[in-house]
Design a protein around this motif. Structure first.
Motif, short mmCIF file in Angstrom:
data_model
loop_
_atom_site.label_atom_id
_atom_site.label_comp_id
_atom_site.label_asym_id
_atom_site.label_seq_id
_atom_site.Cartn_x
_atom_site.Cartn_y
_atom_site.Cartn_z
N ALA A 152 -21.94 25.14 40.76
CA ALA A 152 -23.21 24.38 40.60
C ALA A 152 -23.96 25.22 39.34
CB ALA A 152 -24.21 25.18 41.69
N LEU A 153 -23.34 26.20 38.80
CA LEU A 153 -24.06 26.83 37.53
C LEU A 153 -23.41 26.04 36.17
CD1 LEU A 153 -25.24 30.22 38.07
CD2 LEU A 153 -26.59 28.17 38.27
N LYS A 154 -22.23 25.44 36.57
CA LYS A 154 -21.76 25.07 35.43
C LYS A 154 -22.52 24.01 34.45
CE LYS A 154 -16.90 25.09 35.21
NZ LYS A 154 -15.94 25.27 36.36
N PRO A 155 -23.14 23.16 34.81
CA PRO A 155 -23.89 22.25 34.02
C PRO A 155 -25.25 23.15 33.31
CG PRO A 155 -23.90 21.47 36.33
CD PRO A 155 -23.42 22.64 36.48
N ALA A 156 -25.70 24.16 33.99
CA ALA A 156 -26.54 25.08 33.33
C ALA A 156 -25.97 25.49 31.99
CB ALA A 156 -27.18 26.19 34.34
N PHE A 157 -24.65 26.06 32.13
CA PHE A 157 -24.13 26.86 30.83
C PHE A 157 -23.72 25.74 30.00
CE2 PHE A 157 -23.66 30.41 34.07
CZ PHE A 157 -24.32 31.18 33.06
N ALA A 158 -23.43 24.67 30.46
CA ALA A 158 -22.98 23.51 29.41
C ALA A 158 -24.10 22.99 28.61
CB ALA A 158 -22.30 22.27 30.44
N ASN A 159 -25.38 23.31 29.08
CA ASN A 159 -26.74 22.93 28.33
C ASN A 159 -27.21 24.00 27.51
OD1 ASN A 159 -26.73 20.14 28.53
ND2 ASN A 159 -26.50 20.71 30.39
N LEU A 160 -26.49 25.23 27.51
CA LEU A 160 -26.94 26.33 26.70
C LEU A 160 -27.54 26.02 25.31
CD1 LEU A 160 -27.02 29.42 26.70
CD2 LEU A 160 -24.69 29.41 25.92
N MET A 161 -26.66 25.52 24.75
CA MET A 161 -27.21 25.04 23.23
C MET A 161 -28.53 24.45 23.12
SD MET A 161 -24.94 26.49 21.74
CE MET A 161 -25.02 26.25 20.15
#
Lengths: 223, 238
Positions: A152-161
């Motif tokens: 569930a948190l993968k998209p969050a970290f994928a949009n770190l930049m």
């Protein structure tokens, strides 16, 4: 013994530079020892050419900034504060304001003997607190690792930049929008046309464009 | 090879670095205290400087901890912890990590599980930040004695130069985010909007104490919007 505020060289001044340099050297060994330890322990050595290609954009942007930071912060922090602050990092967001606020409260000026002492104490206390907060936080977060790694948190970290640069963009554009327009338009156009462009190559291009624009506007007295 | 990012070895290295920083801080505090007494500064003033700075540092330190959290998805906990304990700041560490990852054909948008890429990122972050430390060893003494003060006479231009450098970096990454599709643009706009709100609250309403949280909370907001959007669209966007 002198208790005045002028900077005549005392034993402390001589010692602080000798010891400070030794500590800084040790800190270089420790910081560079971290990747070395990773490579040695896990027997993983990144190919030099590729590593260099990944490092060059960082060097082009951040090494000139390092020169300006050293020239700006060293007189503010004093000798002890400098040797300690540049090791423990987070200068502009923590160490420099902590030192300046401590000197103000104590009623002493930077670049005086008293300022030197108060600044060093402030940077030291600040470093200890950050260290403590990070150690406690990391211990707590190590129990949360499965949550951090959850799908569930993968998209969050994928949009770190975009999350970092959206916020950072607002800070710098609002500070000086005139020098922002040209590099932003150029980069937006380039990436919309070719979304797979490597950022590493475009960072120096963006930096050169904004420096050229900034210089031009500065000379014309527009910024 | 198992995931090295959160290996006990790296936590041990992190503990060693934390110990190094602690010892250096204590040594410098002790030295300054002794010299302060010799100069005639009262213990009360010096104790106040220590406790005042400690209290002042709690909130910004929590903000630094949040920065560790944002990097933990890609790089695990120990490496961001180490990097933000020494030398680093999030505005340097993340771009340095991403440009290194891209050279290896990957990105910190995903978990860096390849040991070679992980070690390359660690090398890049470390080497990229060593320059200031070398400059300090060579020049700090002469700067303190006033020799190099003349070099930064034009402070207006040097401030502008830093802004321009950062703007180059920011524009490249902002452009990259625009090319990353709707979810990436949403994250960008959300974090920008939250930062703008913080800016208003700090500058117009005078909530200066919010300053330290502006960056990490804006970042976490952008990331949260991305996660919620992916959840709402059934995980199609990533």
């Amino acid at each position: 013994m002198s208790t005045g505020t002028t900077l005549t060289e005392s034993q402390y001044d001589i010692n602080i530079h000798r010891n400070g340099r030794l500590w800084m050297l040790a800190a270089i060994l420790v910081t560079q020892g971290v990747p070395l330890a990773i490579s040695l322990y896990f027997d993983v050595w990144p190919p030099f050419g590729t590593l260099l290609a990944g490092l060059v954009p960082t060097i082009i942007v951040f090494w000139p900034i390092a020169i300006i930071e050293v020239l700006t912060y060293t007189p503010m922090l004093g000798s002890g504060g400098t040797y300690l602050g540049f090791v423990t990092g987070n200068l502009s967001n923590l160490k420099v304001p902590a030192a300046i606020s401590a000197m103000q409260q104590a009623g002493v000026e930077p670049s005086t003997k008293e300022g030197e002492i108060i600044s060093t104490l402030a940077v030291g206390a600040s470093s200890l607190v950050t260290n403590l907060v990070l150690v406690l936080g990391v211990v707590l977060m190590s129990y949360l690792l499965p949550v951090l790694e959850s799908p569930a948190l993968k998209p969050a970290f994928a949009n770190l930049m975009p999350s970092l640069f959206g916020a950072l963009g607002v800070v710098f554009i609002s500070r000086n929008w005139k020098i922002s327009v040209a590099p932003l338009v150029l980069m937006a156009g380039l990436f919309i046309a070719v979304p797979t462009l490597p950022v590493g190559i475009l960072i120096p291009v963006g930096a050169l464009v904004s420096i050229a624009v900034a210089r031009l506007l500065y000379r014309k007295g527009m910024v | 090879m198992s995931d090295i990012r959160n290996s006990p070895f790296l936590f041990t290295v992190g503990a060693f670095v934390a110990l190094f920083v602690t010892i250096q801080s204590l040594v410098f505090i002790a030295g300054a205290w002794k010299e302060g007494k010799r100069l005639g500064l009262s213990a009360t003033i010096m104790r106040k400087a220590l406790s005042g700075s400690a209290v002042f540092s709690v909130v910004p330190s929590i903000a630094i901890l949040l920065a560790v959290l944002t990097l933990a998805g890609a790089l695990g906990l120990p490496l961001p912890w180490i990097r933000l304990s020494v030398v680093g700041a999030i505005t340097y560490e993340l771009p340095a990590a991403e440009t290194a990852a891209q050279a290896f054909g990957t990105t910190v948008k995903t978990s860096i599980t390849d040991p070679t890429v992980f070690s390359a990122i660690a090398w890049a972050m470390s080497i990229g930040s060593v320059f200031a430390m070398i400059l300090i060893i060579i020049f700090a003494k002469s700067i303190q004695s006033g020799i190099h003060k003349a070099q930064i006479k034009d402070t207006a231009w040097s401030g502008l130069l830093i802004s321009a450098m950062f703007m180059g970096l920011i524009s490249a990454f902002l452009g990259n985010a625009l090319g990353g599709g709707l979810i990436s643009i949403l994250a960008l706009l959300s974090s920008a909007a939250v930062m703008a709100l913080f800016g208003l609250a700090i500058k117009k309403a005078g909530f200066k104490q919010l300053e330290n949280f502006a960056m990490p909370v804006s970042m976490l907001s952008g990331m949260a919007v991305a996660a919620l959007y992916a959840l709402a669209t059934g995980g199609v966007a990533s």
